[in-house]
Design an enzyme around this catalytic site. Structure first.
Site, PDB file in Angstrom:
ATOM      1  N   VAL A 199       1.024  -0.989  -0.102  1.00 41.86           N
ATOM      2  CA  VAL A 199       0.298   0.325  -0.226  1.00 41.86           C
ATOM      3  C   VAL A 199       0.440   1.865   0.255  1.00 41.86           C
ATOM      4  O   VAL A 199       0.302   1.606  -0.538  1.00 41.86           O
ATOM      5  CB  VAL A 199      -0.971  -0.091   1.419  1.00 41.86           C
ATOM      6  CG1 VAL A 199      -0.672   0.141   2.283  1.00 41.86           C
ATOM      7  CG2 VAL A 199      -1.761   0.839   1.413  1.00 41.86           C
TER       8      VAL A 199
ATOM      9  N   SER B  68       5.855   8.654   7.244  1.00 45.00           N
ATOM     10  CA  SER B  68       4.587   8.917   7.971  1.00 45.00           C
ATOM     11  C   SER B  68       3.254   9.734   7.515  1.00 45.00           C
ATOM     12  O   SER B  68       3.585  10.918   6.386  1.00 45.00           O
ATOM     13  CB  SER B  68       4.757   9.885   9.370  1.00 45.00           C
ATOM     14  OG  SER B  68       3.063   9.727  10.312  1.00 45.00           O
TER      15      SER B  68
ATOM     16  N   LYS C 220      11.642   9.106  13.277  1.00 43.22           N
ATOM     17  CA  LYS C 220      10.499   8.519  12.866  1.00 43.22           C
ATOM     18  C   LYS C 220       9.964   7.869  13.591  1.00 43.22           C
ATOM     19  O   LYS C 220       9.077   7.724  14.543  1.00 43.22           O
ATOM     20  CB  LYS C 220      10.462   7.530  11.016  1.00 43.22           C
ATOM     21  CG  LYS C 220       9.162   6.775  11.262  1.00 43.22           C
ATOM     22  CD  LYS C 220       7.728   8.043  10.730  1.00 43.22           C
ATOM     23  CE  LYS C 220       6.901   7.093  11.031  1.00 43.22           C
ATOM     24  NZ  LYS C 220       6.398   5.987  10.533  1.00 43.22           N
TER      25      LYS C 220
ATOM     26  N   HIS D 166       8.608   9.828  17.114  1.00 42.82           N
ATOM     27  CA  HIS D 166       7.185  10.309  16.379  1.00 42.82           C
ATOM     28  C   HIS D 166       6.503   9.007  16.699  1.00 42.82           C
ATOM     29  O   HIS D 166       4.961   9.125  16.890  1.00 42.82           O
ATOM     30  CB  HIS D 166       7.420  10.238  14.805  1.00 42.82           C
ATOM     31  CG  HIS D 166       6.071  10.623  13.633  1.00 42.82           C
ATOM     32  ND1 HIS D 166       5.399   8.933  13.656  1.00 42.82           N
ATOM     33  CD2 HIS D 166       5.289  11.367  13.776  1.00 42.82           C
ATOM     34  CE1 HIS D 166       4.125   9.623  12.801  1.00 42.82           C
ATOM     35  NE2 HIS D 166       3.824  11.020  13.335  1.00 42.82           N
ATOM     36  N   ASN D 167       6.358   7.676  15.957  1.00 41.87           N
ATOM     37  CA  ASN D 167       5.508   6.447  16.520  1.00 41.87           C
ATOM     38  C   ASN D 167       5.351   6.402  18.193  1.00 41.87           C
ATOM     39  O   ASN D 167       4.263   6.760  19.052  1.00 41.87           O
ATOM     40  CB  ASN D 167       6.430   5.761  15.821  1.00 41.87           C
ATOM     41  CG  ASN D 167       5.963   5.303  14.518  1.00 41.87           C
ATOM     42  OD1 ASN D 167       5.327   6.211  13.660  1.00 41.87           O
ATOM     43  ND2 ASN D 167       5.743   4.340  14.067  1.00 41.87           N
TER      44      ASN D 167
ATOM     45  N   GLU E  23       2.980   8.660  18.732  1.00 44.98           N
ATOM     46  CA  GLU E  23       1.918   8.671  18.860  1.00 44.98           C
ATOM     47  C   GLU E  23       1.155   7.475  19.174  1.00 44.98           C
ATOM     48  O   GLU E  23       0.166   7.763  19.456  1.00 44.98           O
ATOM     49  CB  GLU E  23       2.000   7.960  16.986  1.00 44.98           C
ATOM     50  CG  GLU E  23       1.205   7.322  16.492  1.00 44.98           C
ATOM     51  CD  GLU E  23       1.607   6.731  15.383  1.00 44.98           C
ATOM     52  OE1 GLU E  23       1.717   7.275  14.296  1.00 44.98           O
ATOM     53  OE2 GLU E  23       1.160   5.516  14.898  1.00 44.98           O
TER      54      GLU E  23
ATOM     55  N   HIS F  89      27.274   1.611  47.973  1.00 40.43           N
ATOM     56  CA  HIS F  89      27.146   2.665  47.243  1.00 40.43           C
ATOM     57  C   HIS F  89      27.237   3.713  47.187  1.00 40.43           C
ATOM     58  O   HIS F  89      27.885   4.611  46.445  1.00 40.43           O
ATOM     59  CB  HIS F  89      26.037   2.127  46.281  1.00 40.43           C
ATOM     60  CG  HIS F  89      25.121   0.748  45.074  1.00 40.43           C
ATOM     61  ND1 HIS F  89      26.426  -0.047  44.825  1.00 40.43           N
ATOM     62  CD2 HIS F  89      25.005   0.074  45.710  1.00 40.43           C
ATOM     63  CE1 HIS F  89      26.144  -0.858  44.379  1.00 40.43           C
ATOM     64  NE2 HIS F  89      24.914  -1.185  45.480  1.00 40.43           N
TER      65      HIS F  89
END
Ligand code: NBP
Length: 467
Positions: free
Chosen positions: A13, A129, A184, A187-188, A191, A450
């Site tokens: 697609v 995108s 990207k 970005h996702n 999203e 520590h």
């Protein structure tokens, strides 16, 4: 003999729509797909009449292109990209450019940039995108890799990209190596976070207000009319208004409550953990999808695990809208903080203002308020956090009380809101000049020697734990 501008490899697609977009913008396009039948169907269908020719193999593809060649891969991320590169290389020459438009992991892209450079071929990792519609009508495009190669293909990418209101293309050079795919990926991740926040707002309207889908659609539309307007709000309003063709029930009533993923949210969380950057809203969204997939366990537990008996009145929709906006800003803030940390660690050349501009249109997380980050006031937010940006002062001021009220009411009501609650905890952590990490230091020193730092002098100290 052809002299085409660019080739698209992979005709699922995304590849089909990108090829059509390129042809519509006057580029001569060659297409190739591993399975020839798909190429045939494309050429006989959507590609009819377009300036597109089909290649039966990669040799023919290479021969159809003007030199230096530009090849755009749009195939499944992972080994398919390496397989294709192996098959393509014999037909390429020094100076040719291969772009990978799929959702490849940025570290794979960095490795491919180096591997291809050794062969004299420039490799660009190009985040794309916008889904299938965006690919056809104008996506947001995030290219990274060798700058000189990008400069050559930049006019083609600019032609097919979405445009902002002032006509500028939503694409620009993201940085070296895997920078484009890193941007990207983030970005996702954002999203994932915003989708989860919207799902929680929907759940609160449903369970808190008993509001049916059509009425909810109007509420989301109202929210989308203001300064928080975004593509994800817009499609949520549209989804809520849709009915199932088979049963005429609201479409959400016939969709199972389990959400899949392809891994880019997980990659974002993993990169953030590696870099030591908190992205709690994004990680909560990744985990919420995992919880959604525990469907059998949830169904079994529902009648067994007790919840609240009393149901407090739900937050009003106006309050929920303001809460949603601040929580959404927190998700973007986490993504931008991750980008800044990656820049500090790896020096990709990332520019958050340019990224906000490239995300302004075409992509899934496009939103009106990104304009404010393009023209950010550097004094307060540069190198800090976008929640400190003066552009968001009013939203933060009105959103914080609303988010607090929404999250506490959801907890009282027994509705899980991991995204909203994580955004609130992130916000409250940022505004806590002092956090209880002093106790964590003490505990670490107590059982593991520590050491700890003191508030009143430099150095590493040990506590009086031995008595
Ligand atoms: P898919 O991710 O489903 O990939 C299918 C394509 O990959 C087909 O053309 C297939 O050829 C080809 N392919 C595979 Br699988 N293995 C191959 C191999 N070894 N050699 C050559 N070709 C191979 O397609 P898509 O959904 O169009 O997505 C393409 C890329 O864009 C992906 O990386 C995706 O993550 C990314 N992306 C998708 C979207 C979206 O909304 N779908 C948005 C943004 C980015 P075949 O026909 O011969 O099987």
């Amino acid at each position: 003999m052809y002299d085409n501008d660019i080739a698209v490899v992979g005709l699922a697609v995304m590849g089909q729509n990108l090829a059509l977009n390129m042809a519509r913008h006057g580029l001569g396009v060659t297409v190739y797909n591993r399975t020839w039948e798909k190429t045939e169907a494309f050429m006989a269908g959507p590609a009819q009449g377009a300036s597109i020719i089909a290649a039966m193999d990669l040799k023919a593809l290479a021969a159809s292109l003007k030199k230096p060649r530009a090849v755009f891969l749009m195939v499944k991320a992972g080994s398919a990209v390496d397989d294709l590169l192996d098959e393509l290389l014999p037909w390429l020459e020094p100076g040719d450019i291969v772009m990978d438009g799929g959702n490849s992991h940025f570290e794979d892209t960095t490795a491919r940039v180096l591997r291809m450079r050794d062969k004299g071929v420039s490799f660009l990792g190009v985040g794309v995108s916008g889904g299938e519609k965006g690919a056809l009508l104008g996506p947001s495009i995030m290219p990274g890799g060798p700058r000189q190669a990008w400069e050559r293909v930049a006019p083609m990418l600019a032609a097919i990209a979405a445009k902002t209101g002032d006509g500028r293309p939503c694409t620009g050079y993201m940085g070296r190596d895997g920078a484009g795919h890193f941007v990207k990926m983030v970005h996702n991740g954002i999203e994932y976070g915003v989708m989860q926040l919207l799902a929680e707002a929907h759940d609160l309207l449903l369970r808190g207000h008993g509001m049916e889908a059509r009425a909810q659609s109007e509420v989301f539309d109202e929210w989308n009319a203001g300064s928080q307007a975004s593509f994800l709000l817009e499609i949520t309003a549209d989804i809520l208004a849709r009915r199932d063709a088979l049963t005429d029930a609201p479409i959400l009533d016939v969709i199972t409550d389990t959400a899949g993923s392809k891994g880019t949210g997980l990659w974002t969380s993993r990169s953030a953990l590696t870099l030591g950057v908190p992205v709690p809203t994004i990680t909560a969204a990744v985990e919420a999808r995992m919880l959604s997939n525990l469907r059998d366990l949830r169904r079994m537990s529902a009648p067994l695990l007790p919840g609240p008996r009393e149901t407090p009145p739900p937050a009003d929709r106006e309050c929920l809208g303001r809460a949603l906006f601040l929580a959404t800003l927190a998700a973007y803030a986490q993504g931008f903080a991750l980008i800044r940390a990656a820049e500090e660690a790896w020096g990709f050349g990332l520019d958050t203002s340019e990224i906000a501009r490239v995300w302004r249109e075409g992509c899934i997380i496009r939103a009106a308020f990104l304009d404010d980050l393009v023209h950010d006031s550097p004094a307060r937010s540069d190198a800090h956090n976008i929640l400190l940006s003066s552009a968001f002062d009013a939203h933060v001021a009105s959103g914080q009380a609303a988010l607090r009220r929404t999250v506490s009411q959801a907890a009282n009501f027994g509705v899980p809101v991991p995204g909203l609650a994580s955004s609130l905890a992130y916000y409250d952590s940022l505004r806590s000049a002092r956090l209880p990490a002093n106790l964590i230091q003490a505990q670490r020193d107590y059982f593991g020697a520590h050491g700890f730092e003191r508030t009143d002098m430099p150095g590493v100290f040990h506590g009086p734990w031995e008595e």
